[in-house]
Design a protein around this motif. Sequence first.
Motif, short mmCIF file in Angstrom:
data_model
loop_
_atom_site.label_atom_id
_atom_site.label_comp_id
_atom_site.label_asym_id
_atom_site.label_seq_id
_atom_site.Cartn_x
_atom_site.Cartn_y
_atom_site.Cartn_z
N HIS A 31 33.21 -44.23 83.26
CA HIS A 31 34.94 -45.00 83.12
C HIS A 31 35.55 -44.70 84.50
O HIS A 31 36.67 -44.49 85.41
N LEU A 32 35.19 -43.80 85.58
CA LEU A 32 35.36 -43.96 87.03
C LEU A 32 34.95 -45.26 87.88
O LEU A 32 36.47 -44.95 88.53
N LYS A 33 34.37 -45.42 87.49
CA LYS A 33 34.55 -47.02 88.19
C LYS A 33 36.04 -47.44 87.50
O LYS A 33 35.68 -49.40 88.73
N VAL A 34 36.78 -47.65 86.65
CA VAL A 34 37.23 -48.90 86.51
C VAL A 34 38.19 -49.22 88.04
O VAL A 34 39.03 -49.96 87.99
N GLN A 35 38.65 -48.34 88.14
CA GLN A 35 39.83 -47.66 89.50
C GLN A 35 39.14 -46.94 91.02
O GLN A 35 39.27 -46.01 91.30
N LYS A 36 38.38 -48.23 91.38
CA LYS A 36 37.58 -47.20 92.39
C LYS A 36 37.79 -47.00 93.43
O LYS A 36 38.00 -45.66 94.58
N LYS A 37 39.04 -47.41 93.82
CA LYS A 37 39.44 -47.07 95.06
C LYS A 37 40.61 -45.65 95.58
O LYS A 37 40.54 -44.55 95.61
N MET A 38 40.38 -45.09 94.20
CA MET A 38 41.41 -43.66 93.64
C MET A 38 40.24 -42.95 93.69
O MET A 38 41.04 -41.93 94.02
N TRP A 39 39.01 -42.68 94.38
CA TRP A 39 38.23 -42.06 93.96
C TRP A 39 37.60 -41.36 95.55
O TRP A 39 37.16 -43.06 96.50
N ALA A 40 36.94 -40.65 95.48
CA ALA A 40 35.81 -40.57 97.38
C ALA A 40 35.10 -40.60 96.93
O ALA A 40 34.24 -41.20 95.47
N ALA A 41 34.05 -40.19 97.66
CA ALA A 41 32.55 -40.93 97.09
C ALA A 41 31.97 -40.46 96.12
O ALA A 41 31.06 -40.71 95.09
N ARG A 42 32.56 -38.77 95.72
CA ARG A 42 32.49 -37.71 94.60
C ARG A 42 33.48 -37.25 93.99
O ARG A 42 33.78 -36.27 94.01
N PRO A 43 33.38 -38.22 93.42
CA PRO A 43 35.20 -37.61 92.21
C PRO A 43 35.13 -36.21 91.77
O PRO A 43 35.86 -35.83 91.40
N ALA A 44 33.61 -36.80 91.22
CA ALA A 44 33.38 -35.50 90.49
C ALA A 44 32.23 -34.56 90.98
O ALA A 44 31.53 -34.74 91.39
N SER A 45 33.23 -33.01 90.37
CA SER A 45 32.35 -31.91 90.80
C SER A 45 32.50 -31.23 89.82
O SER A 45 32.97 -31.27 88.47
N HIS A 46 30.66 -30.24 89.70
CA HIS A 46 31.09 -29.67 87.73
C HIS A 46 30.35 -28.02 88.36
O HIS A 46 30.35 -27.75 89.40
N LEU A 47 31.60 -27.25 87.86
CA LEU A 47 31.86 -26.19 87.96
C LEU A 47 31.21 -25.34 87.01
O LEU A 47 31.33 -25.35 85.97
N ARG A 48 30.38 -24.03 86.86
CA ARG A 48 29.00 -23.84 86.12
C ARG A 48 30.23 -22.08 85.81
O ARG A 48 30.19 -21.30 86.35
N VAL A 49 30.42 -21.89 84.52
CA VAL A 49 31.56 -20.64 84.65
C VAL A 49 29.75 -19.85 83.28
O VAL A 49 29.15 -20.66 82.77
N LEU A 50 30.01 -18.53 83.53
CA LEU A 50 28.57 -18.16 82.97
C LEU A 50 29.61 -16.59 82.88
O LEU A 50 30.24 -15.62 82.83
N TYR A 51 29.11 -16.28 81.25
CA TYR A 51 29.85 -15.71 80.26
C TYR A 51 29.51 -14.13 79.52
O TYR A 51 28.15 -14.24 79.42
N THR A 52 29.93 -13.24 79.63
CA THR A 52 28.79 -11.89 79.22
C THR A 52 28.94 -12.18 77.50
O THR A 52 27.69 -11.43 77.62
N ASN A 53 28.90 -12.96 77.13
CA ASN A 53 29.42 -12.90 75.00
C ASN A 53 29.66 -11.68 74.79
O ASN A 53 29.60 -10.94 73.81
N LYS A 54 30.06 -10.68 75.44
CA LYS A 54 30.33 -9.20 75.43
C LYS A 54 30.96 -8.87 73.81
O LYS A 54 31.60 -8.37 72.84
N GLU A 55 32.19 -9.87 73.34
CA GLU A 55 32.64 -10.06 72.85
C GLU A 55 32.21 -10.21 71.07
O GLU A 55 32.71 -10.01 69.97
N PHE A 56 30.76 -10.20 71.05
CA PHE A 56 30.01 -10.73 70.80
C PHE A 56 28.95 -9.43 70.04
O PHE A 56 28.03 -9.55 69.02
N ASP A 57 29.12 -8.25 70.76
CA ASP A 57 28.49 -7.26 70.73
C ASP A 57 28.92 -6.67 69.45
O ASP A 57 30.64 -6.82 68.89
N ALA A 58 28.03 -5.62 68.63
CA ALA A 58 27.97 -5.01 67.48
C ALA A 58 29.58 -3.75 68.06
O ALA A 58 30.06 -3.24 69.32
#
Length: 150
Positions: free
Chosen positions: A64-91
């Motif tokens: 879908h990013l190829k549709v309007q190539k002029k709008m984007w930089a060479a690397r238009p998408a960045s990926h952020l990794r978020v790590l959760y503790t899952n403490k809300e599921f503890d006893a």
Amino acid sequence: SSDLKDNMPTLNRGQLRNILAATLGDPSIRGSQSAALGEGDLLLVHDGRVAGNSLLIRAELPRHLKVQKKMWAARPASHLRVLYTNKEFDAGAFAAPRRRRGTMQTAASSSPDPLETVSIVKPKACSLPLKARLHIDLPGDSRSLGWAGN
């Protein structure tokens, strides 16, 4: 009982394609077209802490990013990794299971995946403000990739 990870909702490929087509443009249509995402907008796509969703997003987004190539930089998408503790599921926590677990089921096996991937799509014309760190006594700003001390 089955694990919560197996019951997490997965994205429907057709629905994701429709959303991306409306937001970024439809790759199946030839010629010029307009998209809902403007040059000053950001698009954040969360995978909902399901690894299969992350793979699907990474497969569909470039088409879908190829549709309007002029709008984007060479690397238009960045990926952020978020790590959760899952403490809300503890006893005793607010999202803890109501029933006692069996011998084969542990808290880790019944909790959602702690890792979420957020895909960030940013057009060339979109600029983000650079902000100094206020509450952390270390050098750096919002563009820093990590914390560095002396």
